[in-house]
Design an enzyme around this catalytic site. Sequence first.
Site, PDB file in Angstrom:
ATOM      1  N   GLU A  44      12.248  -0.806  -1.399  1.00 55.91           N
ATOM      2  CA  GLU A  44      10.909   0.113  -1.577  1.00 55.91           C
ATOM      3  C   GLU A  44      11.153   1.225  -2.384  1.00 55.91           C
ATOM      4  OE1 GLU A  44       9.454   0.565   2.170  1.00 55.91           O
ATOM      5  OE2 GLU A  44       7.700   1.938   1.404  1.00 55.91           O
ATOM      6  N   HIS A  70      11.922  11.510  -0.377  1.00 55.21           N
ATOM      7  CA  HIS A  70      10.567  11.522  -0.462  1.00 55.21           C
ATOM      8  C   HIS A  70       9.682  12.224  -1.673  1.00 55.21           C
ATOM      9  CE1 HIS A  70       6.514  10.640   1.192  1.00 55.21           C
ATOM     10  NE2 HIS A  70       6.967   9.898   2.120  1.00 55.21           N
ATOM     11  N   LYS A 124       4.650  -3.120  15.624  1.00 55.73           N
ATOM     12  CA  LYS A 124       4.538  -1.832  15.132  1.00 55.73           C
ATOM     13  C   LYS A 124       3.308  -1.253  15.691  1.00 55.73           C
ATOM     14  CE  LYS A 124       3.569   0.565  10.754  1.00 55.73           C
ATOM     15  NZ  LYS A 124       3.646   0.306   9.147  1.00 55.73           N
ATOM     16  N   TRP A 174       2.661  12.933   4.014  1.00 57.22           N
ATOM     17  CA  TRP A 174       2.700  11.971   2.777  1.00 57.22           C
ATOM     18  C   TRP A 174       3.003  12.487   1.264  1.00 57.22           C
ATOM     19  CZ3 TRP A 174      -1.175   7.381   4.242  1.00 57.22           C
ATOM     20  CH2 TRP A 174      -0.696   6.740   5.581  1.00 57.22           C
ATOM     21  N   GLU A 210      17.226  -1.264  12.117  1.00 56.62           N
ATOM     22  CA  GLU A 210      16.210  -1.742  11.204  1.00 56.62           C
ATOM     23  C   GLU A 210      16.680  -1.530   9.681  1.00 56.62           C
ATOM     24  OE1 GLU A 210      11.880  -2.086  11.530  1.00 56.62           O
ATOM     25  OE2 GLU A 210      11.622  -1.564   9.618  1.00 56.62           O
ATOM     26  N   ARG A 270       8.958  -1.013  17.495  1.00 61.69           N
ATOM     27  CA  ARG A 270       9.449  -0.383  16.292  1.00 61.69           C
ATOM     28  C   ARG A 270       9.581   1.295  16.824  1.00 61.69           C
ATOM     29  NH1 ARG A 270       7.248  -0.504  11.184  1.00 61.69           N
ATOM     30  NH2 ARG A 270       9.017  -0.553   9.883  1.00 61.69           N
ATOM     31  N   GLU A 312       4.320  -7.031   1.224  1.00 64.58           N
ATOM     32  CA  GLU A 312       4.130  -5.710   1.260  1.00 64.58           C
ATOM     33  C   GLU A 312       5.685  -5.071   0.987  1.00 64.58           C
ATOM     34  OE1 GLU A 312       2.032  -3.875   4.567  1.00 64.58           O
ATOM     35  OE2 GLU A 312       3.205  -1.783   4.365  1.00 64.58           O
ATOM     36  N   ARG A 313       5.784  -4.374   0.033  1.00 66.56           N
ATOM     37  CA  ARG A 313       7.044  -4.116  -0.633  1.00 66.56           C
ATOM     38  C   ARG A 313       8.011  -4.927  -0.952  1.00 66.56           C
ATOM     39  NH1 ARG A 313       4.534   0.657  -1.623  1.00 66.56           N
ATOM     40  NH2 ARG A 313       3.948   1.652   0.587  1.00 66.56           N
ATOM     41  N   ASP A 328      12.334   7.218   6.179  1.00 65.07           N
ATOM     42  CA  ASP A 328      11.795   6.109   5.680  1.00 65.07           C
ATOM     43  C   ASP A 328      12.609   5.463   4.603  1.00 65.07           C
ATOM     44  OD1 ASP A 328      10.197   3.821   5.792  1.00 65.07           O
ATOM     45  OD2 ASP A 328       8.456   4.650   4.776  1.00 65.07           O
ATOM     46  N   GLU A 330       0.913   4.673  11.479  1.00 67.26           N
ATOM     47  CA  GLU A 330       0.379   4.333  10.299  1.00 67.26           C
ATOM     48  C   GLU A 330      -0.832   3.155  10.219  1.00 67.26           C
ATOM     49  OE1 GLU A 330       3.542   2.855   7.621  1.00 67.26           O
ATOM     50  OE2 GLU A 330       4.167   4.633   7.311  1.00 67.26           O
TER      51      GLU A 330
END
Lengths: 704, 704
Positions: free
Chosen positions: A394, A522, A286, A543, A388, A325, A166-167, A366, A290
């Site tokens: 990404e 974003h 996590k 989003w 983190e 997280r 992922e990513r 993010d 999401e």
Amino acid sequence: MKRYLLAALLAGVGATSVMAEDGYRLWLRYDRVESRETRSDYRGAVEAIVVQTPTGEASPTIDALKAELARGLDGLIGRDPTVHLVAGETRDDLGADGYALTNVTVDGDDAVRITANSDAGALYGAFALLRKMQLRESLDALDEVSVPKIDRRLLNHWDNLNRFVERGYAGFSLWEWNYLPDILSPRYTDYARALASVGLNGTVVTNVNANALVLTPEYLTKVKALADVFRPWGIRIYLTARFSAPMEIGGLETADPLDPAVQAWWDAKVAEIYEHIPDFGGFLVKANSEGQPGPWEYGRDHADGANLLAKPLAAAGRDGIVMWRAFVYAFEDTTDRVKQAYNQFVPLDGKFADNVLVQIKNGPLDFMPREAFSPLFGATPQTNQMVELQITQEYLGASIQLAYLGTMWEEVLDQDTYVAGEGSTIGKVVDGSLFNHPVSAIAGVANTGDDRNWTGHPLAQANWYAYGRLAWDHELGARDIATEWTGLTFDADEEASTQIVDLLMGSRETVVNYSMPLGLHHIMERGHHYGPGPWVTGGRADWTSPYYHQADEVGLGANRIASGTNAIEQYAPELQEQWGQLANVPDELLLWFHHVPWDYEMRSGRTLWNELALRYQQGVDEVRAMRATWADLRGGIDEERWDAVRQRLALQEKDAIEWRDACLLYFQQFSQRPLPEGVEAPAYDLQHYIDVDRRFFPGHPGDY
Amino acid sequence: MKRYLLAALLAGVGATSVMAEDGYRLWLRYDRVESRETRSDYRGAVEAIVVQTPTGEASPTIDALKAELARGLDGLIGRDPTVHLVAGETRDDLGADGYALTNVTVDGDDAVRITANSDAGALYGAFALLRKMQLRESLDALDEVSVPKIDRRLLNHWDNLNRFVERGYAGFSLWEWNYLPDILSPRYTDYARALASVGLNGTVVTNVNANALVLTPEYLTKVKALADVFRPWGIRIYLTARFSAPMEIGGLETADPLDPAVQAWWDAKVAEIYEHIPDFGGFLVKANSEGQPGPWEYGRDHADGANLLAKPLAAAGRDGIVMWRAFVYAFEDTTDRVKQAYNQFVPLDGKFADNVLVQIKNGPLDFMPREAFSPLFGATPQTNQMVELQITQEYLGASIQLAYLGTMWEEVLDQDTYVAGEGSTIGKVVDGSLFNHPVSAIAGVANTGDDRNWTGHPLAQANWYAYGRLAWDHELGARDIATEWTGLTFDADEEASTQIVDLLMGSRETVVNYSMPLGLHHIMERGHHYGPGPWVTGGRADWTSPYYHQADEVGLGANRIASGTNAIEQYAPELQEQWGQLANVPDELLLWFHHVPWDYEMRSGRTLWNELALRYQQGVDEVRAMRATWADLRGGIDEERWDAVRQRLALQEKDAIEWRDACLLYFQQFSQRPLPEGVEAPAYDLQHYIDVDRRFFPGHPGDY
């Protein structure tokens, strides 16, 4: 001349095709020291190497150390080193993982002594010694002591069990689960060497969007096989824990953290893991984020959830930790998304077990190209906090665009939170010194994959390296690290090296300029996050892009002061003063905190609209300048990596132009102002950019 | 000694870590010729190289030829070759792609002349010359003429656009679609070199289970970028065509092959492809098979479907072809699955356009470890037929188990169909000579992926190589090819080389023995096809195991003679006589054609049950012997590849034991007879084997 000689020598043994600089060796190339004098000096200085630890005994880690020294010295100076193991007193100044390098003599011969309190510390010392030689530093009058500021220095792999990352933009996962435990790729060892060489000592091998399968007996056997390879290199393995695992693989009806059967399941699971992996490092979770399951489903809070897992780890007495997280936000919550983690976690301060760390992304949103830091840092003094960082790009152009992140992380780690007065930097929050926490940790989301060069973009190796070096010492400078990495990675002369370092140093700001300047954030394409998408709407509001850029006829930017979402109130008064006032806020965070009129006069004297347009143009111009620099560098480094970077920079220019044109055309709908002089006219109209079929983009995960 | 010298030399230049024999170089290693005398001979023999073609002109292919000679001669003898291009008459004996190697002198210097009618032919000659030197053959008195028997020598890649390779066991797809056309991996060139080196001249880069996206303008740009890399190496690119593409990407309501709008769409699409790829080779189509769309939806037949695509290709006059797969069966059709392709295609003979070839898998079922050949071969004399072989080991242990397939393909290609009298071999059907077809082709389903060594199992490279060599000349012997490959691939002395060749030669029969002996077939685990599954039932009958093994209290095997499905009637009378009679049928095909009582007395004098059990045991014993041989070989080849094979053989032994135990326990339910002496008792009961969670198996595609 040097190159020619090398080629000639190799031609004689028929190895030309393999000698290609494909990047696999990373910063551990150990090529022969070209100067006869330096070689001679080095050979004299390391007639022997003394490794002094409290036990002075052999171990798998000491074997690894010896193997690395043998490999390194053989390559650098053509010598097989003589290593003496000696016992010595524990040194308080070296901590658990630190080392000291000094000159000694052994039977009259000059030697280098590596002193440490642990085998891992000695291993780090050996890598430091090799690094000095790779950088052609003098080994005379050695007097170096280096101790990591943070205990747990981790990579986080967002690697799925099916090897999709992922990513991830560097191929597929390094972990060949289907072939474990029977087939062990030699690459696992080289991975562990790379981590150890920069002082990293832990790895979370599975994605935070977790799959409970990894906790089944079949998979634990596979994980054990990896752990056994990593252990001699001082690397502990960690796993992501899917909160609903007791239901999915345990057959329970609930995953309620306060249910005794659930607690018993995790107790047994932890015991089972320790049977396979005695030095298991712990869990990363996590939860309620999401779509991931978590304690909220049962009316419990994050502390309940974290403590559920922390309890059996603590009971085992093997230093196991839970990294929980803070990347938590809910679409049902209409609060500004960037405020939600703070709101959730501050009330829980004091409730987390001692072996829990709350893992906080550097920003509250993010991993944007630039955002304000997360106000959660330092806001829960009774709770262990870790940071983190995201090494994988990404939001910064995947493995196509050049963005050296050392500068971004330096900005983050040196940021003052003021939570305990001036000097309360994020670095000090994270290393535990600000509130005297006994456990500290740092995580970086890996940019590695099975691409031959590990990171896709040849220069993205610098980000892996920089993360490791900063995890060891967050006070190191981004330029120093870039210089070091360049010296280790290329055979470039001083001028070329400086060109590369300069390129790296400016690269992240260039991405900011052509994608999200002045505090914009974003506004990328949905899904793959590659390329512009200021028009993205639909689905949950947080989003979408307008949620963040708030463009209207008046102006642009998110109002996060008192007249808006008041996210600013989560920061210390000193920062509210700096950032909350339009007059004080730096350009870089302007549109992060303020909705600003199009004609607002910037420090430059330009209007916001003109400044914005010129920043986008500047980003494009900077990419062009990077391309020109790189063209200059041809011949200054090896052709294979040179050409790989050349191709990527060419595509980056196209991407930068698209970002500029798409964003300016989009915002122009609101500003209704012409592009200022100096900004190139877009080649197409806005609809063209909206209609581009982004399934075909480099950053796309390829799930069609 | 030689190894030591090499290591010492390399230590001096610090290249030890890169010199690892990781298999990337395949059979094109070009390491220095170790004997000074041989080097000197070779240097003398190739003072110059003359390349004679009808034009004598330079071209990208000639540049590729020169580059390869430079690379090879530099590696082998440390010389930069002088290449003279000369024009000469066309030679009838060399066909389009053949070459001749002879000794000549140029200005008094000894030289080798490569004569060919095309640049590609010259390139093949150059590779042949290099191969001779790699094998230390004499270059004196050269008098070699080699001409391929088949025109189109293709790899079929079952590679999805998301880089997942269906039935691929060597990592992910080589094609980095997300990064094309901007980023070109150097590996694309090495892939093309590998193909050209064995005379392959085409590649279908996409899966037969096709995705219409590859025909979009965006993807055609990407395909063009690959085609441009491949072209200088004589490789034409082909694509799979999804039959419903006119609907999926063309916006039509139908894909009916007789609809003028559909024909127009394909006409335009072919024209568009040629704009991007002037030497586009054509389409491969899987239609009305396993869920793929096709002409049946519209009441049309396969000839209608194939001719739809063939028409615009023929009209363009660029030798484009359609390869239409005969792998067609329907679950609605209760006819024995192995009879269906014949039944479908024989009535269509004469209806296919001249540039259509029907592509037939070697067996009528599906690439079993052994099956009878497809009776369709030679059964449609007016139709071009080609064979599809499977290089990737879907049913032969993925990239874990060793199975050299040269022996299997030799068996297939030399098989006499008797359709035009004795000597009507499949090889002659496929090369077009039996019925004088002007176009001929052969396809091999690739076993390549992005694993560093291309094929996962280091020795599976031999299958890629063997396929290429047989595609060039189907009369080559499997042992000769294995010997050649071993010589090119390892620095082994004669004894070790013989050991390796022997190992290869027996390996496929070993897999047959421990998995599906005596003509058993299709009793593998469902889905990933790795490991035993004689108990697999549920869903459509022709995807279950009992459909094929027909085990009952009486006996075992599929009755395909007159008293059963009578599939035997599709073969020539000579074969009906051999295979249809229990007394005549060879053990290897016994249970393919016959349902045989458990106590039937075999040629060995044993009962069927005892023979079956002992064959399974023999398979296990043979794997153990292979492991012992391999242990012996340590030091005889490089450690890296030795160890990779060692790990795989260890797993293969476990797998073989599982096959034996699971199958014998399963069949024992029906036979009700004890295991004969010499067969080891299973460690578990049957249920254990049924319950094994095969999600964790090496052959699993990882789609969970």
